[in-house]
Design an enzyme around this catalytic site. Sequence first.
Site, short mmCIF file in Angstrom:
data_model
loop_
_atom_site.label_atom_id
_atom_site.label_comp_id
_atom_site.label_asym_id
_atom_site.label_seq_id
_atom_site.Cartn_x
_atom_site.Cartn_y
_atom_site.Cartn_z
N CYS A 184 26.61 20.64 8.52
CA CYS A 184 25.48 20.69 7.58
C CYS A 184 24.85 22.08 7.49
O CYS A 184 24.18 22.39 6.51
CB CYS A 184 24.40 19.69 7.99
SG CYS A 184 24.94 17.98 7.88
N ARG A 232 11.63 10.70 -5.99
CA ARG A 232 10.99 9.46 -6.47
C ARG A 232 9.47 9.57 -6.29
O ARG A 232 8.94 9.24 -5.22
CB ARG A 232 11.53 8.25 -5.71
CG ARG A 232 13.01 8.00 -5.91
CD ARG A 232 13.45 6.66 -5.32
NE ARG A 232 13.19 6.57 -3.90
CZ ARG A 232 14.03 7.00 -2.95
NH1 ARG A 232 15.17 7.57 -3.29
NH2 ARG A 232 13.72 6.87 -1.67
N HIS A 285 20.69 16.32 -0.05
CA HIS A 285 21.41 17.02 1.02
C HIS A 285 22.89 17.14 0.66
O HIS A 285 23.74 16.43 1.23
CB HIS A 285 21.21 16.25 2.32
CG HIS A 285 21.79 16.91 3.54
ND1 HIS A 285 22.19 18.23 3.58
CD2 HIS A 285 22.06 16.39 4.79
CE1 HIS A 285 22.67 18.51 4.79
NE2 HIS A 285 22.61 17.41 5.53
N CYS A 313 19.87 20.86 11.83
CA CYS A 313 20.74 20.15 12.76
C CYS A 313 22.13 19.99 12.13
O CYS A 313 22.26 19.97 10.91
CB CYS A 313 20.16 18.79 13.13
SG CYS A 313 19.97 17.66 11.72
#
Length: 389
Positions: free
Chosen positions: A91, A207, A345, A375
Amino acid sequence: MRDAVIVEAVRTPIGKGKPNGALAHVHPVELLAHTLRTLVERSGVDPALIDDVIGGTVDQVGEQAMNTTRYAALSAGFPETVPATTVDRQCGSSQQAVHFAAQGVISGAYDLVVACGVESMSRVPMWSNVPPGKDPFGPGVAERYPEGLVPQGISAELISAKWSITRDQMDAFAVSSHRKAAEAWDKGLFDAEVAPLDGVGRDECVRPSSTAEVLGGLKPAYYDPGFAERFPQIEWNVTAGNASPINDGASAVLITSSETAARLGLRPLARLHSFAVTGSDPLLMLTGVIPATEKVLRRASLSLEDIDLFEVNEAFSSVVLAWQQETGADLDKVNVHGGAIAIGHPLGASGTRLTTTLVHAMRERGARYALQTMCEAGGLANAMVLERV
């Protein structure tokens, strides 16, 4: 010693990583090419001057195989002489690209370099690079961890249990992420960083109407009877509402030295001050942001109180809330324009997406120092400190 500064930072809107997502029709090479093209257009630099393009992509297979970054640079119209490479630190891949790019500038290996990233999770789903029945870890890891490693969702549950983070706290944090992102869009705070693409101009997963009551009705996302028996402390608080979604998107930043920026007439947005990477328990997996924050602050000779803004990737609510408990950081300074739970993401793009959002937020808020940390799967984390110039 030479320094490294960011002189431009852009991203696509973030789409849902599903077949009906707003950007699912766009090939990942073209997603990344769009940000590269926009980067040079907005900065006004001659792409022939770029020494390298370093991109992050996690699932490097299928349409994201064969060094995606190289073909994105070619599609963007960069000269064939401009090289490119694709890196993987899960990530944190494109944040690692920022580290490599800045370190290259500081060392004198580069004068002008792009750090970027892309992930099309609608077209290349997560784990596409691991064929069924294949073991990506090997026998040595199996011997070291005989009970077996776990998926990230289980790690997020273990973090929730270890730090006594409740479902209500996680849902409230998620609602806050959506609220901040919606407010940022309404105030035009994303306009300078987003490059609309094919009629898509806003992040698709934000949202504004999200509430704790709505999120409270969602079922646990990762319940598994085998893991429930192995880890009786898990309360199964992680849901689709308090975790990041799957997404499509790309982002890019242009990095140079202050000297080169002055020579080319470029305006620095922020100086890349300090860097750190760290490993942590691969079972908990997502806690590396805690030691990485401590390590980068030590390297920067700064304290937590010196930091005006934080970007901590919202892979899961529990990750950021555990980090906050351990560091004592003020949550009002964290992800001030919303985070990955709301914005999205897209794995390989998230590092430079966070950097893009952060440098624009620093300018908008007059922040002197900012810290970004992420992370990463396998028990890894990147951290860096930015300074306003």
